[in-house]
Scaffold this motif. Structure first.
Motif, PDB file in Angstrom:
ATOM      1  N   GLY A  17       0.816  -6.040  12.988  1.00 44.55           N
ATOM      2  CA  GLY A  17       0.640  -4.512  12.447  1.00 44.55           C
ATOM      3  C   GLY A  17       1.324  -3.248  12.939  1.00 44.55           C
ATOM      4  O   GLY A  17       1.111  -2.132  12.637  1.00 44.55           O
TER       5      GLY A  17
ATOM      6  N   VAL B 290       3.754  -1.590  10.490  1.00 39.99           N
ATOM      7  CA  VAL B 290       3.028  -0.878   9.218  1.00 39.99           C
ATOM      8  C   VAL B 290       2.443   0.426   9.999  1.00 39.99           C
ATOM      9  O   VAL B 290       2.587   1.690   9.307  1.00 39.99           O
ATOM     10  CB  VAL B 290       2.055  -1.668   8.674  1.00 39.99           C
ATOM     11  CG1 VAL B 290       0.902  -0.897   7.969  1.00 39.99           C
ATOM     12  CG2 VAL B 290       2.883  -2.944   7.882  1.00 39.99           C
ATOM     13  N   HIS B 291       1.620   0.538  11.248  1.00 39.10           N
ATOM     14  CA  HIS B 291       1.119   1.609  11.796  1.00 39.10           C
ATOM     15  C   HIS B 291       2.074   2.747  11.597  1.00 39.10           C
ATOM     16  O   HIS B 291       1.758   3.920  11.604  1.00 39.10           O
ATOM     17  CB  HIS B 291       0.612   1.453  12.931  1.00 39.10           C
ATOM     18  CG  HIS B 291       0.006   2.339  13.652  1.00 39.10           C
ATOM     19  ND1 HIS B 291      -1.173   3.055  13.155  1.00 39.10           N
ATOM     20  CD2 HIS B 291       0.509   3.166  14.736  1.00 39.10           C
ATOM     21  CE1 HIS B 291      -1.209   4.233  13.984  1.00 39.10           C
ATOM     22  NE2 HIS B 291      -0.261   4.145  15.223  1.00 39.10           N
TER      23      HIS B 291
ATOM     24  N   GLU C 172       1.888  -4.540   3.979  1.00 37.59           N
ATOM     25  CA  GLU C 172       1.236  -5.083   4.896  1.00 37.59           C
ATOM     26  C   GLU C 172       0.941  -6.421   5.059  1.00 37.59           C
ATOM     27  O   GLU C 172       0.738  -7.003   6.114  1.00 37.59           O
ATOM     28  CB  GLU C 172      -0.270  -4.687   4.587  1.00 37.59           C
ATOM     29  CG  GLU C 172      -0.493  -3.094   4.447  1.00 37.59           C
ATOM     30  CD  GLU C 172      -2.079  -2.731   3.980  1.00 37.59           C
ATOM     31  OE1 GLU C 172      -2.584  -3.432   3.580  1.00 37.59           O
ATOM     32  OE2 GLU C 172      -2.493  -1.579   4.340  1.00 37.59           O
ATOM     33  N   ARG C 173       1.512  -7.326   4.035  1.00 32.67           N
ATOM     34  CA  ARG C 173       1.839  -8.767   4.468  1.00 32.67           C
ATOM     35  C   ARG C 173       2.808  -8.976   3.337  1.00 32.67           C
ATOM     36  O   ARG C 173       3.391  -8.661   2.448  1.00 32.67           O
ATOM     37  CB  ARG C 173       0.564  -9.332   3.759  1.00 32.67           C
ATOM     38  CG  ARG C 173       0.344 -10.774   3.719  1.00 32.67           C
ATOM     39  CD  ARG C 173       0.071 -11.147   5.129  1.00 32.67           C
ATOM     40  NE  ARG C 173      -0.437 -12.723   5.232  1.00 32.67           N
ATOM     41  CZ  ARG C 173      -0.350 -13.437   6.396  1.00 32.67           C
ATOM     42  NH1 ARG C 173      -0.158 -12.622   7.441  1.00 32.67           N
ATOM     43  NH2 ARG C 173      -0.387 -14.689   6.403  1.00 32.67           N
TER      44      ARG C 173
ATOM     45  N   GLU D 192       5.602  -8.120   8.065  1.00 34.06           N
ATOM     46  CA  GLU D 192       5.200  -6.832   7.535  1.00 34.06           C
ATOM     47  C   GLU D 192       6.578  -5.858   7.572  1.00 34.06           C
ATOM     48  O   GLU D 192       7.593  -6.307   8.213  1.00 34.06           O
ATOM     49  CB  GLU D 192       4.077  -6.196   8.554  1.00 34.06           C
ATOM     50  CG  GLU D 192       4.729  -6.056   9.972  1.00 34.06           C
ATOM     51  CD  GLU D 192       3.950  -5.396  10.870  1.00 34.06           C
ATOM     52  OE1 GLU D 192       3.457  -4.411  10.744  1.00 34.06           O
ATOM     53  OE2 GLU D 192       3.457  -5.974  12.003  1.00 34.06           O
TER      54      GLU D 192
ATOM     55  N   LYS E 118       0.688  -1.250   0.281  1.00 32.50           N
ATOM     56  CA  LYS E 118      -0.182  -0.141  -0.021  1.00 32.50           C
ATOM     57  C   LYS E 118       0.982   1.366  -0.081  1.00 32.50           C
ATOM     58  O   LYS E 118       1.619   1.532   0.911  1.00 32.50           O
ATOM     59  CB  LYS E 118      -0.950   0.010   1.352  1.00 32.50           C
ATOM     60  CG  LYS E 118      -1.886   1.239   1.299  1.00 32.50           C
ATOM     61  CD  LYS E 118      -2.807   1.218   2.798  1.00 32.50           C
ATOM     62  CE  LYS E 118      -3.307   2.525   2.528  1.00 32.50           C
ATOM     63  NZ  LYS E 118      -4.190   2.622   3.999  1.00 32.50           N
TER      64      LYS E 118
END
Length: 302
Positions: A206, A209-210, A46-47, A95, A27
């Motif tokens: 996550g 990523v955050h 994200e993955r 991630e 993303k």
């Protein structure tokens, strides 16, 4: 066969056209306002699925870097006396955050540093002697040049900063450096991937990523770079140069500012130098980020 980093680079730099599924999901997000001149792209991974295979082993000398560069498998002891059709491997999910630097700015900075200092020559000499001391041919682990040292140093300070708020320890994070000059095959490349993974089938939670969201990322960039100006080991750390005897292939870097755990670093804490990122009490002319911001100001003035 092209190096593994080449298709990885294509995927990360083309997130909107790359095929995505449950094992790989990207993303692209907005670049933090203060750093739009420095970066071309920020991509949240994200993955991420990673396969780790055991292809051989060595003793006394680690050949991890040579193998990663495609030149050391023949120096390793095989897993079996006879040729095998398979090797043991594990699959982990996680991630990460991918950052693509502004190529024109990197090239401009490289030329500038080369013209005003001996830093590139000092690193090259230290690396040559380091290889000679270990009887490793220089072509197996070639000198990666200044752009790699810049990217590598930034990856380390970001990992230390992310570990403060992501919920992951520094040892659980890892780096992937994409660095090739425009004249290199498959070049140019200038980017880093900071990632984490777990053996669980669901991967990680996550937290990393955050931190890559625009509002969060700018704050972490600021804090990471500010931490490099002073080190608790100064002035010894700031005054350190690559050792011409090959004992230490790093500049201003130590356990208090840039060194990372063995599991996190792809180069064994070599090719690190915080003077290439931010001014220190010993050298202030080589720092990339003040150079980048000054270049942006000059372009706006014109």
């Amino acid at each position: 066969v092209e190096p593994l980093k080449v298709p990885e680079w294509r995927a990360f730099t083309n997130p909107t056209t790359t095929s995505q599924d449950d094992d790989f999901r990207l993303k692209q997000v907005e670049i933090p306002a203060r750093y739009r001149a420095v970066f071309e792209r920020v991509v949240l991974v994200e993955r991420l699925c990673e396969v780790r295979a055991l292809v051989g082993f060595s003793r006394l000398i680690s050949l991890g870097e040579a193998v990663a560069l495609g030149g050391g498998i023949d120096m390793m002891a095989p897993l079996a006396r006879k040729a095998t059709t398979w090797v043991p491997a594990t699959e982990v999910h996680g991630e990460g955050i991918f950052l693509q630097f502004n190529e024109a700015l990197i090239a401009h900075w490289e030329a500038y540093v080369e013209a005003i200092s001996e830093r590139n020559r000092e690193f090259s000499l230290a690396h040559q002697v380091w290889c000679d001391n270990r009887h490793i041919p220089i072509w197996r682990i070639p000198y990666p040049r200044l752009r790699y040292i810049l990217l590598h140093s930034f990856a380390h300070v970001l990992m230390r900063q992310f570990a403060l708020e992501s919920g992951y320890t520094t040892a659980s994070l890892s780096e992937r450096i994409y660095s090739l000059a425009p004249t290199d095959e498959h070049g140019p490349m200038a980017g880093i991937l900071i990632s984490t993974s777990a053996n669980d089938s669901e991967g990680t939670l996550g937290g990393l990523v955050h931190l890559g969201m625009p509002g969060e990322l700018e704050r972490h960039f600021d804090a990471a770079l500010e931490s490099l100006i002073w080190c608790s080991s100064d002035p010894l750390c700031a005054e350190h140069i690559p050792d011409p005897n090959g004992l230490a292939v790093h500049g201003a870097a130590c356990h208090a500012c840039l060194f990372a755990p063995e599991t996190a670093c792809e180069r064994g804490n070599r090719f690190l130098d915080r003077t290439l990122l931010m001014p220190t009490l010993h050298i202030d002319a080589l720092a990339f980020f003040p150079f980048a911001l000054a270049s942006e100001t000059e372009e706006q003035a014109e």
